[in-house]
Scaffold this motif. Structure first.
Motif, PDB file in Angstrom:
ATOM      1  N   LEU A  25       4.484   5.584  -5.460  1.00  0.00           N
ATOM      2  CA  LEU A  25       4.539   5.611  -6.920  1.00  0.00           C
ATOM      3  C   LEU A  25       3.471   6.547  -7.486  1.00  0.00           C
ATOM      4  O   LEU A  25       3.738   7.321  -8.405  1.00  0.00           O
ATOM      5  N   LEU A  26       2.283   6.479  -6.930  1.00  0.00           N
ATOM      6  CA  LEU A  26       1.195   7.336  -7.396  1.00  0.00           C
ATOM      7  C   LEU A  26       1.522   8.806  -7.161  1.00  0.00           C
ATOM      8  O   LEU A  26       1.355   9.637  -8.052  1.00  0.00           O
ATOM      9  N   ASP A  27       2.025   9.141  -5.981  1.00  0.00           N
ATOM     10  CA  ASP A  27       2.400  10.531  -5.681  1.00  0.00           C
ATOM     11  C   ASP A  27       3.492  11.030  -6.623  1.00  0.00           C
ATOM     12  O   ASP A  27       3.418  12.137  -7.153  1.00  0.00           O
ATOM     13  N   ALA A  28       4.519  10.207  -6.819  1.00  0.00           N
ATOM     14  CA  ALA A  28       5.626  10.595  -7.706  1.00  0.00           C
ATOM     15  C   ALA A  28       5.127  10.770  -9.141  1.00  0.00           C
ATOM     16  O   ALA A  28       5.523  11.707  -9.843  1.00  0.00           O
ATOM     17  N   VAL A  49       0.844  -1.204   0.000  1.00  0.00           N
ATOM     18  CA  VAL A  49       0.000   0.000   0.000  1.00  0.00           C
ATOM     19  C   VAL A  49       0.876   1.250   0.000  1.00  0.00           C
ATOM     20  O   VAL A  49       0.644   2.190  -0.761  1.00  0.00           O
ATOM     21  N   LYS A  50       1.909   1.247   0.839  1.00  0.00           N
ATOM     22  CA  LYS A  50       2.803   2.405   0.915  1.00  0.00           C
ATOM     23  C   LYS A  50       3.568   2.586  -0.400  1.00  0.00           C
ATOM     24  O   LYS A  50       3.705   3.707  -0.900  1.00  0.00           O
ATOM     25  N   ALA A  56      10.599  -1.986 -11.617  1.00  0.00           N
ATOM     26  CA  ALA A  56       9.749  -3.152 -11.900  1.00  0.00           C
ATOM     27  C   ALA A  56       8.436  -3.107 -11.110  1.00  0.00           C
ATOM     28  O   ALA A  56       7.444  -3.720 -11.518  1.00  0.00           O
ATOM     29  N   LEU A  57       8.424  -2.367 -10.022  1.00  0.00           N
ATOM     30  CA  LEU A  57       7.206  -2.295  -9.209  1.00  0.00           C
ATOM     31  C   LEU A  57       6.078  -1.548  -9.911  1.00  0.00           C
ATOM     32  O   LEU A  57       4.907  -1.738  -9.599  1.00  0.00           O
ATOM     33  N   ILE A  58       6.420  -0.719 -10.876  1.00  0.00           N
ATOM     34  CA  ILE A  58       5.368  -0.035 -11.647  1.00  0.00           C
ATOM     35  C   ILE A  58       4.549  -1.062 -12.412  1.00  0.00           C
ATOM     36  O   ILE A  58       3.316  -1.017 -12.408  1.00  0.00           O
TER      37      ILE A  58
END
Length: 190
Positions: free
Chosen positions: A19-22, A13-14, A49-51
């Motif tokens: 990623l969303l904020d960035a 979640v964090k 890779a987490l994207i």
């Protein structure tokens, strides 16, 4: 003697939120085409890779950013009586964006340079305007779209120019004129 290191647990979640904020910040500041997934991952401090893991692709992440922006805008007018809708929308437009990222309307307004991403953006804007028209107690879609266009222009000039006094206006400075504009466009007086 060797000590076994316990693998670090990932907080999905964090990580997704970072990623969303960035991505919101990058897409708003630099646009879709000029932003790379590596830029976003670097800004978030995570592996690129987490994207793919959390959003499938750059386009999926962009869609998540746009959806998040619309959700924040809708949250403003949710469960608000029609006589307070203009006030709540003005508060959202005038106030700083959550987590210090640029105004949601700037992201929704900015062309991406990618046909599929722009289709997603326009579909979300269309859907938001339909819900906004319904939230005000009537179905005048044109008035809702004119209000969104005016709000987007104000947000863009406020966030992206040095045109004073608008660029330096505070939330308090903007609130009154925005309420007046929204009321005149969305609140029917029969």
């Amino acid at each position: 003697m060797t000590t076994l290191q316990t693998p670090r647990r990932r907080d999905a979640v964090k990580t997704r939120r970072m990623l969303l904020d960035a991505a919101v910040h990058r897409f708003t500041q630099h646009g879709y085409a000029a932003t790379t997934v590596r830029d976003i991952a670097d800004d978030a401090g995570v592996n690129v890779a987490l994207i793919s893991r959390y959003f499938r692709s750059k386009e999926g992440l962009f869609e998540a950013c746009l959806s998040h922006s619309v959700e924040e805008l809708e949250r403003t007018a949710a469960d608000v009586p029609p006589d307070r809708t203009a006030e709540e929308i003005a508060r959202q437009m005038a106030g700083p964006c959550a987590r210090g990222v640029p105004h949601n309307l700037v992201l929704l307004l900015r062309k991406s340079g990618d046909e599929a991403a722009d289709r997603i953006r326009l579909d979300l804007l269309r859907s938001y305007s339909e819900r906004l028209a319904a939230a005000t107690g009537h179905q005048e879609l044109l008035r809702a779209q004119v209000m969104i266009a005016a709000a987007a222009g104000i947000a863009l000039l406020h966030a992206k120019t040095d045109m004073t006094p608008l660029a330096t206006a505070t939330e308090t400075d903007l609130f009154g004129p925005l309420c007046d504009m929204i009321e005149s466009l969305l609140i029917k007086t029969d």
